[in-house]
Write a protein that holds these residues in place. Sequence first.
Motif, PDB file in Angstrom:
ATOM      1  N   ALA A 148      39.725  26.008  41.180  1.00 45.19           N
ATOM      2  CA  ALA A 148      39.771  26.974  42.288  1.00 45.19           C
ATOM      3  C   ALA A 148      41.055  26.840  43.091  1.00 45.19           C
ATOM      4  CB  ALA A 148      38.568  26.779  43.215  1.00 45.19           C
ATOM      5  N   GLN A 153      43.431  28.506  39.569  1.00 44.02           N
ATOM      6  CA  GLN A 153      42.936  29.890  39.499  1.00 44.02           C
ATOM      7  C   GLN A 153      43.724  30.716  38.485  1.00 44.02           C
ATOM      8  OE1 GLN A 153      42.734  32.062  43.156  1.00 44.02           O
ATOM      9  NE2 GLN A 153      41.017  30.866  43.937  1.00 44.02           N
ATOM     10  N   HIS A 182      36.646  34.229  38.885  1.00 45.43           N
ATOM     11  CA  HIS A 182      37.918  34.386  38.167  1.00 45.43           C
ATOM     12  C   HIS A 182      37.736  34.329  36.656  1.00 45.43           C
ATOM     13  CE1 HIS A 182      39.829  33.492  42.152  1.00 45.43           C
ATOM     14  NE2 HIS A 182      40.467  34.554  41.749  1.00 45.43           N
ATOM     15  N   GLY A 317      42.881  28.821  46.078  1.00 43.08           N
ATOM     16  CA  GLY A 317      44.008  29.670  45.718  1.00 43.08           C
ATOM     17  C   GLY A 317      45.300  29.130  46.315  1.00 43.08           C
TER      18      GLY A 317
END
Length: 323
Positions: A148, A153, A182, A317
Amino acid sequence: MKAIRFEQTGGPGVLSLVDVPTPQPGPGQILVRHQAIGINFIDTYHRTGLYPLRLPSGLGMEAAGVVEAVGEGVTRFAPGDLAAYASGPIGAYAEFHVVAAERAVKPPAGIDARTAAAALLKGMTAEFLLRRCYTLKPGDPILVHAAAGGVGQILVQWGKALGAEVIATVGSEDKAARAREHGADHVILYRDQDVAAEVRRITGGKGVPVAYDSVGKATFEATLASLAKRGLFVSFGNASGPPDPFAPARLLAAGSVYITRPTMGDYLLTTAELDESAAALFAVIASGKVKIEIGQTFPLAAAAKAHEALESRETVGASLLIP
Ligand SMILES: NC(=O)c1ccc[n+]([C@@H]2O[C@H](COP(=O)([O-])OP(=O)(O)OC[C@H]3O[C@@H](n4cnc5c(N)ncnc54)[C@H](OP(=O)(O)O)[C@@H]3O)[C@@H](O)[C@H]2O)c1
């Protein structure tokens, strides 16, 4: 101009905002007025001294903004162009920075400065990891740690776009949901679950042909135990600290596996390699297959707070500093 400087290595508190002269571009260089500055985990290694710098020093390797002035001989950029870079010299945590024109790229229409600063370093890292360090084949199961995070990501989404079956690890339930959004096929909570056992279960006992490990010390053993015979261990970061030394015979015991410890700069040796990597990244973003999530932004003056957030695993992110 305002810039972040530090005089000694240490915690986030060593970073301070100071006034320094605005630099001027020499031959082959451009002066960029930053609109967004990318924060990367490597900045914390520079700050702590894990990757030593000569002090006092600026910090930061990535930013995007408008070309304010060009030095003698520069044809790649003109004043007013949007430029983005993801390399040295260190000092991107500032209102302006001078970089070699040959090491900067022009983001295409549709990619703004914030997206470019969030995407370039992390995205070109994903590019070389998925396409050149190991050549991903459709159907390959891959293991991606810290899925993450900024690089994570992009690895998940681009890995899916290339046809991989993505096994993601994350540190919390919230991040697990993010990784699934994602496109991760399987998500492992690596603070609670036995990663290698889960990977063996998911892959029918075989293990993965490639594992991308940016966490380092905390995940080294699990990553090694997750590989298929003749698999590739890509150790590309140390968010939890550098892995301990190991005997080569351990690679035999793990199934004649390989290990590589790559860095992006060695995969962007020439301007042609830089341009190809950036073009591939911008194309996969334009296709919609990779979305760049700017999880958090901080004012330039709050660089220390940004580092605290990154190192305490609070971020998702990409993170930006806004001058
Ligand atoms: N070799 C290269 O060329 C290259 C280039 C770019 C980046 N990198 C590496 O890629 C990694 C990711 O960089 P990034 O900027 O995108 O950072 P990031 O992934 O957004 O942040 C690091 C993540 O690592 C995880 N983590 C696990 N253990 C941790 C610990 N003890 N302390 C802090 N975080 C921990 C956390 O996710 P969870 O909460 O999910 O555990 C955290 O969010 C870094 O290791 C960086 O050095 C390498």
